[in-house]
Design a protein around this motif. Structure first.
Motif, PDB file in Angstrom:
ATOM      1  N   GLY A   1       0.790  -1.224   0.000  1.00  0.00           N
ATOM      2  CA  GLY A   1       0.000   0.000   0.000  1.00  0.00           C
ATOM      3  C   GLY A   1       0.821   1.271   0.000  1.00  0.00           C
ATOM      4  O   GLY A   1       0.272   2.363   0.118  1.00  0.00           O
ATOM      5  N   GLN A   2       2.140   1.146  -0.156  1.00  0.00           N
ATOM      6  CA  GLN A   2       3.019   2.320  -0.183  1.00  0.00           C
ATOM      7  C   GLN A   2       3.116   2.836  -1.619  1.00  0.00           C
ATOM      8  O   GLN A   2       3.232   2.059  -2.570  1.00  0.00           O
ATOM      9  CB  GLN A   2       4.420   1.960   0.328  1.00  0.00           C
ATOM     10  N   ILE A   3       3.089   4.157  -1.773  1.00  0.00           N
ATOM     11  CA  ILE A   3       3.192   4.760  -3.100  1.00  0.00           C
ATOM     12  C   ILE A   3       4.633   4.667  -3.583  1.00  0.00           C
ATOM     13  O   ILE A   3       5.568   4.954  -2.839  1.00  0.00           O
ATOM     14  CB  ILE A   3       2.743   6.235  -3.065  1.00  0.00           C
ATOM     15  N   THR A   4       4.794   4.260  -4.830  1.00  0.00           N
ATOM     16  CA  THR A   4       6.118   4.284  -5.451  1.00  0.00           C
ATOM     17  C   THR A   4       6.240   5.594  -6.219  1.00  0.00           C
ATOM     18  O   THR A   4       5.249   6.141  -6.694  1.00  0.00           O
ATOM     19  CB  THR A   4       6.321   3.086  -6.395  1.00  0.00           C
ATOM     20  N   PHE A   5       7.449   6.100  -6.316  1.00  0.00           N
ATOM     21  CA  PHE A   5       7.672   7.387  -6.969  1.00  0.00           C
ATOM     22  C   PHE A   5       8.604   7.233  -8.164  1.00  0.00           C
ATOM     23  O   PHE A   5       9.464   6.352  -8.192  1.00  0.00           O
ATOM     24  CB  PHE A   5       8.279   8.389  -5.980  1.00  0.00           C
ATOM     25  N   GLY A   6       8.439   8.123  -9.130  1.00  0.00           N
ATOM     26  CA  GLY A   6       9.299   8.153 -10.298  1.00  0.00           C
ATOM     27  C   GLY A   6      10.630   8.811  -9.974  1.00  0.00           C
ATOM     28  O   GLY A   6      10.945   9.097  -8.816  1.00  0.00           O
ATOM     29  N   ALA A   7      11.389   9.044 -11.004  1.00  0.00           N
ATOM     30  CA  ALA A   7      12.714   9.654 -10.850  1.00  0.00           C
ATOM     31  C   ALA A   7      12.600  11.087 -10.337  1.00  0.00           C
ATOM     32  O   ALA A   7      11.608  11.783 -10.587  1.00  0.00           O
ATOM     33  CB  ALA A   7      13.441   9.638 -12.185  1.00  0.00           C
ATOM     34  N   VAL A   8      13.628  11.518  -9.625  1.00  0.00           N
ATOM     35  CA  VAL A   8      13.665  12.877  -9.083  1.00  0.00           C
ATOM     36  C   VAL A   8      14.010  13.859 -10.198  1.00  0.00           C
ATOM     37  O   VAL A   8      14.949  13.646 -10.964  1.00  0.00           O
ATOM     38  CB  VAL A   8      14.715  12.984  -7.954  1.00  0.00           C
ATOM     39  N   LYS A   9      13.233  14.930 -10.277  1.00  0.00           N
ATOM     40  CA  LYS A   9      13.533  16.029 -11.201  1.00  0.00           C
ATOM     41  C   LYS A   9      13.737  17.277 -10.353  1.00  0.00           C
ATOM     42  O   LYS A   9      13.022  17.489  -9.371  1.00  0.00           O
ATOM     43  CB  LYS A   9      12.377  16.253 -12.175  1.00  0.00           C
ATOM     44  N   THR A  10      14.711  18.084 -10.716  1.00  0.00           N
ATOM     45  CA  THR A  10      14.940  19.334  -9.990  1.00  0.00           C
ATOM     46  C   THR A  10      14.479  20.506 -10.852  1.00  0.00           C
ATOM     47  O   THR A  10      14.575  20.478 -12.081  1.00  0.00           O
ATOM     48  CB  THR A  10      16.429  19.515  -9.615  1.00  0.00           C
ATOM     49  N   TYR A  11      13.954  21.513 -10.151  1.00  0.00           N
ATOM     50  CA  TYR A  11      13.443  22.709 -10.818  1.00  0.00           C
ATOM     51  C   TYR A  11      13.918  23.942 -10.060  1.00  0.00           C
ATOM     52  O   TYR A  11      14.012  23.925  -8.835  1.00  0.00           O
ATOM     53  CB  TYR A  11      11.905  22.720 -10.807  1.00  0.00           C
TER      54      TYR A  11
END
Length: 106
Positions: free
Chosen positions: A18-28
């Motif tokens: 039930g844990q959300i997976t995240f995509g790659a980190v993008k910096t802005y």
């Protein structure tokens, strides 16, 4: 005009726990302003935002996405300060199109 830097990760699917997976980190590049403001949340309710983030880039924000603020900006190492909840977002184009996003954080 955009002196700060944020990291942003798009939420993906939930794993078997039930844990959300995240995509790659993008910096802005961004400008972070600590101000309380009444905004419309992703759910359509009026809520109080504690920070407004102007992002130099177009982000299609969702409430589950994760934003990371610098500890130097928030003067804290607490996870809730570094990864505040995203309450709402907007993109307002001008005559040159959409070139930045506004995020409202809790």
């Amino acid at each position: 005009m955009m002196p700060d830097v944020i990291s942003y990760r798009v939420a993906g699917a939930k794993d078997s726990y039930g844990q959300i997976t995240f995509g790659a980190v993008k910096t802005y590049r961004a400008r972070i302003i600590g101000e309380q403001k009444i905004v419309t949340s992703f759910q359509g309710k009026e809520v109080t935002s504690n920070q407004t983030v102007y992002v130099a880039g177009v982000i299609i924000a969702q409430p589950e996405d994760q934003i990371t603020l610098s500890t130097g900006i928030v003067n804290s190492t607490q996870d809730s300060a570094i990864h505040p909840p995203m309450l709402g977002a907007k993109r307002v184009p001008d005559q040159f199109g959409t070139h930045h996003s506004t995020l409202y954080l809790g």
